[in-house]
Write a protein that holds these residues in place. Structure first.
Motif: not given
Length: 420
Positions: A97-104, A119-134, A274-278
């Protein structure tokens, strides 16, 4: 593809010295090093190396909320592989449950050592990971096809495209992160709605929960209003009528029993949302581990790929079962709606090309990779059928996706980024 081929040739030529990828190469140079082993080495040979190393424990955050989750096998298979392959020298402490650190926050937690693998969701951070989200946006070019083969093609293509995309890998490395799996496509996105929404007219004026910024722009083009909402809040929002529909994946939706309040599934056949990048990433502690330990953790992601897909498929079949029990509909969107979706995403891909977050040949690259994976999956002879009746024909106990895992670990991009 010529650029990719050249990159892989150079990478394979230098693998013995650098391990190739920026993130993995940095990890190998900064860690204690020591003796490593080839992928697929006999267990006795691995034991001879790891039995001389100090035991250690790593903290791992999988995607699942609890050990009873439908998605729990993703985390459990990683733990099982690492502990067995390391001859018990690496113990895996799973934090659900991401108890230590959430996706942000998880990327910072990896970089400072609070979490070792996650496991992470860089798709939730488009400004930090623009190429991943692209890359996630470009994945909309992949048609959904059939429920099983379609997911194998999408996830295999995502892995190959991710490993071959230096912009994606650099975005992780620049934040002190080590790539274990650069792009996980997971399950496709579907309209999960309180009423059937299959035509373009059906979507007009609706409030739709979206998972990515690109989805929000496409929903707007369809005449609906996008709502940015954390997934745990989606059930209540649908129940209260705050939103009419969510663009969601079937596995987590089944786990959350969203179909109790939104039983109608609308899906695409000629294009996709589009898929949310994990991604699976490692951090500070990983870079200090002996080479053999790094290799074991890295290999675990490839070896567990088949079980991860099996989990997605099990959740998909369960979503159909839940929708049917709630007297919902499972229908394809009409041609007008699918054309609107496809054209909107084409515009967003062009925008990413102009911004420099996607390569100019991204469309042809995605098409070529998809064609290759379509051929691979056809040879796997996996069970497949109609989505609306998947709960009838799909047997989770008999399904075997080892061939998919073998295909992932045979990718030149995967092999060239393995620590060495």
């Amino acid at each position: 593809m010529k650029k990719i081929a050249a990159l892989l040739t150079a990478c394979l030529a230098s693998i013995a010295l650098t391990g190739c990828a920026g993130s993995i190469a940095k990890a190998s140079r900064s860690g204690p090093g020591g003796e490593g082993f080839g992928f697929g080495a006999e267990q006795a040979d691995v034991n001879a190396i790891v039995d001389r190393l100090e035991p250690t424990t790593i903290t791992f955050q999988p995607s699942a909320s609890s050990p009873k989750s439908i998605m729990a096998d993703n985390g459990l298979s990683f733990k099982e592989y690492v502990e067995k392959r390391s001859h018990g020298r690496i113990m895996v402490d799973i934090v659900w449950g991401q108890a230590i650190a959430g996706y942000s926050e998880v990327h910072d937690a990896l970089a400072d050592g609070r979490v070792d693998v996650s496991y992470t969701l860089p798709g939730y951070l488009p400004t930090d990971y623009p190429a991943v989200n692209a890359l996630g946006t470009a994945m909309s070019a992949l048609p959904a096809a059939q429920p099983v083969s379609g997911e194998l093609i999408a996830n295999g293509s995502a892995a190959e495209l991710g490993w071959n995309n230096e912009q994606v890998l650099e975005e992780y490395a620049d934040r002190g992160l080590v790539t274990l799996h650069p792009f996980i496509a997971s399950g496709g996105y579907y309209g999960i709605c309180t009423d059937p929404l299959t035509s373009l007219a059906d979507w007009k004026g609706k409030q739709v929960r979206i998972a990515t910024a690109s989805q929000g722009q496409v929903v707007t083009k369809m005449g609906a209003s996008p709502v940015s909402l954390a997934f745990p809040e989606t059930y209540e929002a649908l129940q209260r009528g705050t939103v009419d529909c969510t663009l969601g994946q079937r596995l987590p939706s089944a786990e959350s029993h969203i179909f109790d309040v939104a039983p109608n599934i609308a899906y695409t056949t000629k294009t996709s949302f589009s898929r949310t990048p994990g991604a699976y990433l490692a951090g500070l502690t990983y870079t200090k581990m002996p080479l053999a330990y790094q290799q074991i953790v890295f290999d675990a992601m490839g070896e567990s790929a088949g079980r991860n897909i099996a989990t997605v498929m099990k959740g998909t079949a369960d979503s159909v079962r839940q929708s049917r029990a709630a007297k919902g509909t499972i229908e394809a969107m009409d041609d007008e709606a699918q054309t609107a979706i496809g054209e909107s995403f084409k515009g967003l891909v062009q925008r990413d090309i102009e911004r420099g977050t996607a390569a100019g040949d991204i469309r042809s690259t995605v098409d070529e990779v998809q064609a290759a994976w379509t051929a691979r999956v056809k040879e796997m002879d996996v069970p497949d059928g109609d989505l609306a009746t998947m709960d009838k024909w799909y047997d989770a106990e008999q399904a075997n996706f080892q061939g998919y895992a073998d295909a992932i670990t045979s990718l030149p991009g995967w092999r060239s980024h393995r620590p060495s």
